[in-house]
Structure formats: structure tokens, C-alpha cells
Design an enzyme around this catalytic site. Sequence first.
Site: not given
Lengths: 570, 570
Positions: B132, B207, B231
Site C-alpha cells: 500500500k 483504504s 482498511s
Amino acid sequence: MATKNWKDLVAEKRERQLSQIPKEWIIKNLPPKETLNVVDFPENCGLLTEKEVEITNTGVDVLLENLASSIWSAVEVTTAFSKRAVIAHQLVNCLTEIFIDRALRRAAELDKHLKSTGKVLGPLHGLPISLKDHIPIKGIEMTMGYASWVGRYSDKNSAIVDVLEACGAVLFVRTNLPQAIMWAETFNHVFGRTLNPFNRSLTPGGSSGGEGALIALKGSPLGVASDIGASVRIPAVFNGLYGLRPSYGRVPYAGCINALEGQEAITFVLGPISDSLEGVKRFMKSVVNHNPWIMDPKVIKKPWNEDEYRLVGHGAGQRLCFAILWHDEIVLPHPPIMRALEHTKQALLAAGHHVVDWKPLKHLEISNVYKILSAGAKEDFLKVTSSSLEPIISTMDPSVDYETSVPSDLPPSRMMVDGVSAYEFWQTQKQRSILRQEYWDHWNATVSMTGTGRPVDAIISPCAPYVAPPHGLNRNINYTVICNSHDYTALVLPTGLTVDPILDVPKPSHKFFSTMDRANYELYDPAKFKDAPIGIQIIGRTLEEEAVIAMGEIVDSAIKAKIKPPTASL
Amino acid sequence: MATKNWKDLVAEKRERQLSQIPKEWIIKNLPPKETLNVVDFPENCGLLTEKEVEITNTGVDVLLENLASSIWSAVEVTTAFSKRAVIAHQLVNCLTEIFIDRALRRAAELDKHLKSTGKVLGPLHGLPISLKDHIPIKGIEMTMGYASWVGRYSDKNSAIVDVLEACGAVLFVRTNLPQAIMWAETFNHVFGRTLNPFNRSLTPGGSSGGEGALIALKGSPLGVASDIGASVRIPAVFNGLYGLRPSYGRVPYAGCINALEGQEAITFVLGPISDSLEGVKRFMKSVVNHNPWIMDPKVIKKPWNEDEYRLVGHGAGQRLCFAILWHDEIVLPHPPIMRALEHTKQALLAAGHHVVDWKPLKHLEISNVYKILSAGAKEDFLKVTSSSLEPIISTMDPSVDYETSVPSDLPPSRMMVDGVSAYEFWQTQKQRSILRQEYWDHWNATVSMTGTGRPVDAIISPCAPYVAPPHGLNRNINYTVICNSHDYTALVLPTGLTVDPILDVPKPSHKFFSTMDRANYELYDPAKFKDAPIGIQIIGRTLEEEAVIAMGEIVDSAIKAKIKPPTASL
């Protein structure tokens, strides 16, 4: 809760406290105020029988053995320590709640249990344990040094009380602390000031000063104190005792009460104070082996790790490398402290260990992080004290009399600064995390200088730049607060030394690090600190309780071997 | 840092991103926008060789075996996943940084190492891993979805990058996330919006939406995501994948960047997303066995515990008791979720386990604790965005075009509320601790209803009250945030089911718990959610990563056994 005026509440509470003391234990021949060292008084005052003197002079390990083998009953042991605690209280004002009846009932049950089953209830069977006055016991009043909280009775036990009782302990007294637990000395409006038994003109430290003074007088073999900046370690070191500040998440704190609740960056941890290292070890081992994570979600599931205690990961303890922090580049410690560090160094070298110098890294910045506590303290204190209008304590100077002062005449409190925003608070927390990581990397990097293939095994450091100072002058917690900020495990050890006017003469002035350093230098005069014990602090890494205790045993033995003259063979 | 206008910065960055994609991998025959389900496109687009299709369709365990035995070289495997990742990106816009050259150099080194030593470098030898976009890699640009941070190159690796590389992984791409990482969908001004590969009219969640979309298209076998409220889990569940939210202090976070730095009450934890449970397990085992506590002082010294994985403490996994949380008393999940829970229940009963109902406790209060994040968010966001004047994202509604909108026309952001004082912030933290303790006690008390002598072993819960919703509508994280507030370990599992217009017909209206519940009810229409996968969440207690993975395997097997028709014997 109370809405009476604080002076009325205090009068009411003091009367109730007096009623908890058996009348026949009130001492008539107390030493005069001018007698500073009262350490020997309990044994000689005539209240204790010979057997009670013997019991209360016995260390935790032998106490537990003798209890388990019914050489001494729990009732006998509880009676002996209760009497000695009450004597201690009359000398140094160390107790808050005194619940001897409850303790004796409990002791009798334990005796009955042992007799009927042949087995101890748990690893602390029959051991009297004292507790600092923010650890709730169901049905017992708890003020935490706030007049506003007089009359507040706990409706349930804290987790540690449940654990200790399940382990067989006998809880018998709670001990004094400063108002809101927010000072490294011990004074509050409810119970007044606690004194240092080695020299009553000196502070016993704080915030667990009641524990320190009580245990130094052998009024308890083991106490549960707590540490948010210095509060286990300063009272341990100022009173010549052992004390451990465990890492966060090892000893259950659930159900305890403190000021600044909701501030969760630098929090209290419970830790033991004892006059033997065995006491510290027994406490930790008993508590962590009782699955405290079941009752407290903040406790890490980590039972006592015997491998870590055997120092696997530290070369099996064969040739350790200690690093000595001689000073923190903020304040140079007084001569007795420097002598104790040198003494420890020589003892460790003689025992075959490595000793290097520890280079401090940004200790001043670390001490600034401690403003985390004042970020919202003012609102917190005002909220509690408003109901009784008790003055917020702003100095420990004994010449300030809060009972007669006009509030506006009192000096400003360093904690009563205006609060900051959550965003600003986050910036301080961020700074703390950065400093913690830097210190961790700094510690890892010592692998290049130890000669052991490992980074430094533990740091040996002063606890404060002085031994117990006169009341009102314990203002420096920089040597301890680093462990709270960085979550290091820290054990305090007495060195067996005390201030010596011949060996500890004032040194010539040096180039001062700071105005604090100058003030500290000017404070020193060996006569002022007469009879004060000298201790040191052993700092290990996060969650290294077992290893730090084991290294403490090694340092303790090395120091004792050095002090003891070789015994002549018969 | 940049002081250019945000639109210029974005244009500059997009050009740079395009230049990172090998030209020959640009797809000419992309499906039209109207094609919603693109899951099968990568295999059929003609860019991947047959072997590359085989490699990228292989699970982590076999990949590692084939790499270790040189059946496939690291260069071959890296090339295959890089190509498929780039295809995926052209379908669902999931990548941020693409550094295939670096990855191929690294893969070549690993091949050389294996050839010359006969040994793998570590337990993840040759495995491509995606990350990420808030996990720094030295020398690689990282914007974290902020236009203001275009041009910001990391000067050192985060700890997890060091750990993964030491374990032999090949890092090859980073993936998209929302601006400031503060949404459960995936859109920012720099890289735009990520789509759900099963149905591009739906969100992949956030996210870590880039990871979810990429791995669902098999453009990466394993990704490092992070979770502060949902997330890891929302992108895992919305994309039919496995994902783990570990407890605080298990996976090293040191060196990662995020918004709201210094907010340390509810923080990001890194966790894996994979299309196999084996991928999740290999990640956790490799990382925690690499002594991450040496590099990150916030990591607990706890290597992989094989006893806990064997479910010692959970009856050796023989007869577990699961509790199903059917709804949280705030919002009733949509029919597909209820069907998946019932399906799981039947599968577990058929496998011989106990299943009881979980009684939710104060989930609304727990969700309110999440305001911890907005206590100082406004100042934080303004500080970052002021340099480029990029609009702060206040809705994920795709009809809002930030590039053409007048800022004052944008809807107000729920995070842009005025900050609170540190004292008020403490009160929320206190409330969170109280709720956490209550839930712990509530969980302990289930011992009376399980029939196993233990409290409930794990909770099975929805991850959200819906499957992946249309863009802009993922507004409810109550089903996941409890694990961040209470620090529970949580594993997401796909059930193998997808939304079925026949089985998942709308239910008659019920008595609504809240306006949110009514809105959620009204949102439902199976046609809207066509092809969306359905998953569930298994919640274990704090630091129970090994046990939760093991229980996940049990649930996974039970579900697979139920779905698979018995094969006829030959």
C-alpha cells in the site's frame, strides 16, 4: 460525593483513620521530632515480641517457606506486620487505610485452609502485602489523597487485588501518596506528609512514598506501588529498597483509579517494592502466572518466562556487558551517587563482566515529552477539587502551610498550565515515538562496542542526581522518566552504601550543563543527607522483566561480594 | 516540498507513472466502460503467456515451493505478476508506484543466490509482494494520495520492507489508497479512483482498495495493507479475498507514514491480503519470526507460537464454539450477508462445532469512540494540503468532480470538524478503555453458554452490512471498527458465494434500529450488487493471530466442504 468543605472532610477522615488503629498499639514513648533516624525504633520500642521482631525481619522467601510449612501461622505473621506497620506510621506517617480486622479474618481462613487441605492457597500464601492508595479494595474507603474523595468507598476490587488474594496474599494496609499522585514526594491534605525513616528531615520520595517508608521500617515485606515517571523507583531508592517498574501490559492495572484518566500515552504501571529482590521476583512471577490477561485486556499474554530469567538471549548471564550512565548531560549527580556507580562498576568487573560507558541521547528532549501529562491536567484537577475547594498542591515546600494560606498566596503549580489542543498533544506524542525509536536504534548500535556480539545487556544509571533530599526539593525525575517514555523495564537496587561525610566530600565546581545543574551542585552538603541510602537503577528493554530481575540478582551478588570482607575460615 | 498548484503536480505525477509502464504492456483492446465484471480479462487479453497465466493463478504455498525448487525462477514469477499487475491497473486503476526494473534486478539476484548456494534467501524467497502506498521504500516516490507530496522520495526503508526483503520477497508495485488514507473507499486527486474488478460500478473498498482490486485480479499473490478502522478487511471482503487485521504490536509499523501522526490511541496496523489463507499465514509467520522487535520498539517480542496455532487453549480445535453476530443493533445487514452467515453456521455445525448467537454490547457507543480520529484531523489535513491547495476530499460520490468544482460547492467533510482539547480527547480515550473492558468481561462471561468450558472461541461477524456497494456509498465501518477500538485480531474469509438475485431477494421492511438502518434497507437491490463476493469476519481476542488463522482454516475448510458436492467415486 462530598460537597463539604475540605477541612471538615479532612478532620472527619483523620478521626476515622485513628479509630482503625488498635489503642494498645499507640506508642507513648515516641522519639522526639529531632530524632532523624528512626529505623531501629520499631524493634526497640517494646511493642513487638521477640518472635514478632524475628518475623518482621525475615525476607519474603523465608517468610513464605515458614508459612507454607506452618512454622508460622498467617495470623501470627499478619499480626506482627500489622503491629510494625502501625509503629512505622506513628514515626513517619506512611499509612492511609488500616484494615487489620479484615486482614486477620483472611489470615485465619488461610490457616484453616492449610490445616484442612495440607496445601497453600497459592504462591503468596499468608504473605502480608501493602498497597498504594489508588488500588481499590471492595468496601474500603479510597481518597487517593483528595479531600474531595473522603467518604468514597470502592464497590469492587481492582484486578491486582483479585490476583493477589487468589495467590494467597493478606492485604492489610494502604499507604500514602501525594494529592492526585502527581509528585515525586508524598504529601496531601488528607493524610499529611510522609517522612524518610533514615532521616526524617528528608523526603521518602513519591508518589509511592508511603510504601517506601513503611517497607524500610519493615512494616510490610512487600508493597504494590505504581510508576508513571519515578513513583516506584524514587521511593525504593530513597529508602534503600528494591523496586521494579515493569513495562506496560505486564501487571494488570484494570480497576485502579488515578488522575488524568484517559491520558493513555504515559500511564501508571503497578510494580513491587520490597526489602529483598526475592520479594520483587515472587510478586512478578506470581502475578504473571495467574493469567492476568483474562481479567484485563491491556495485559499481554505472557506467563513468567524461565528461559528469559535464565538469560537466554543475554549469553546465559556468563559475561554480561553493562553500560553505566554517569550523568544525563542535564544534571551531574552528587558525589554519593557517583561513588555508588563506581563501586558497582568495580564489583561487576571483579565478577567478570564487561562495563562500558553509556552515551546519553537527547535526555533533555525526552524529559520535555513529559508535558504529555500537563496537556489536560488543569481541567482534570479543577474538576475533582471544586467539590471541596481543597487547594491544589503546588509545592512540597514544608514551610508552605496550605491550611492557613490564602490561596492566592500559594506558588503557581507547574501542572496547572493551560491545556493544549488534541492536535498539539498529538505532536508531543509523535515526538515521543520518534525519540523512542532513536534510542532503540542507539541501543542496538552498541553491539559494536560490547565485545559480546550483543548490544549492551542493561544500562546502570542513577535514579536521581541525589539521594533522598530535604522535603520540597525533589524536583528532578529526568533519570527515571526515560523508562516511562520509552517503556523500559527498570529495577532499583540498594548498594548497601549510605552517604559518608568523609568519602562523599563536595567536588570542585564543574562547567554546568544547565541552571538546574548549578542548583543541584549548590544543594550538596553531605551533612544534609546524613544516613541516606544510595541505590542504583538497572534498565533493561521493553518487556524484559525476567531478564532484568536476573541481571539484578547478578549485580546484587557482585555488590554484596565486594562489600563483604572475606570470612575467615574456622 | 512542492509549492506548485495541485493540478500541475498531478499532471506531472501521472506522466511519471505512465513512464513506469513498459509500452508493450499497454492494452489496446481494453473492455468498454460498460463491461462491469473484468475478472477474467487478464487471462484472456493475450498479453500473458500460458505459463504466466499458470504462475499467476497459483497460490502462495505452491509458488514458494516451485521457486525454492527452481521449477520457476524468481525472474519468471516477477515478470508474470508484473505483467498481470499492469493489466489489472488498466482495468481498475489500482497502482501508484510501479518499479518493475528494480524488482527484476532483485529477482535476478535471488535466482543467482539460489543457484550458487543451493539455498533460498528466506521463507518468502522470490515471492512478489505489493505494498500500500504509505509504506516507504528507499529511493521511491511516495505521495500517500496527497498531491502536495508529489516529488517526495523516501530516504529509507520502512521496517516491514527490510523484513520482507530479508525474507526473500520481491517488492514490485505500490497500490492506491484514498487521500490521507482516511476513507473506506479508494480515490485521491493524484491517482484517481480504483474500481472493483467483479463489478466496476462498485467500490473495491478502502483504504487498501488498490491492494484488494489488484489481488482479486491476481496481479499480486500477497499484499501488505493496513487497517485503522476497516482498511485491510473491507477491501479483502469486497474483493473476495483473505485479509488479517493483526493486533497492535505484532507487525512492525516503524518507518511508515500516515495522516494524524501522533494520534496513538487507534493506529494503523499492517496486515496481509491474499487470495489464499496460506498467503496470510506465510506472511505472518515470516514476519514475526524475523525478530521485528529488534527494529521496532513497539513490536512485542513474540515469535510465531506453534502451540497457539495448534489451538492449545481452544480445546485443540476439536469442538470449537463460534458465536455469530447477526447484526450490531445499529444496521441490519443485507440479505446476501445474512445468507452467508447462515451458510457458515450450517457448515460449522456439519463439521461438529458449536454455534451460538453473539449478543452485541454497546456497538453504537464503540462506534462513537472513533471520533478519536477527528479530534485533531482538521489541523493535520490543512497543514499538508495548504502547500498545493488541493481540495480536501469530503465525499466519494463519483458525481462530484473536484477538478472542476468550486471549493465552496463541495459538501462538508465529516473529518473537518473543529478539533477538541487534549482534556476532551482524554475523555474519549477513557470511554474507549471502559468499553473495551466491558466487552472483555462480556466475552469472558460466555463461558456459561458454550458447553466447552471455555468462553466463545471466536466471533463470526459481517464485515459491513452490505457487499461492495456502488462508489460513494461505503459509509458504515461499525462492523470492523470494534476490532480497532478493542484490539481484536480479525480475519476476513470469502465464503465462495456471490450475490444471487434469486436467493437474495429483498426482505420485508423491519422495525429500523436507526435512520442509517432504514437508509441501508432502502439501498438494497440485488441487481445493483451483481457478481459481488460475500465474505465474513472471524474475530479473535487480542494478540491471537496464530489461533485466529488456525480457526480461519477450520471455518474455510468447513465452508468448502459444504459447497463442494460429494465427488462420485470412480
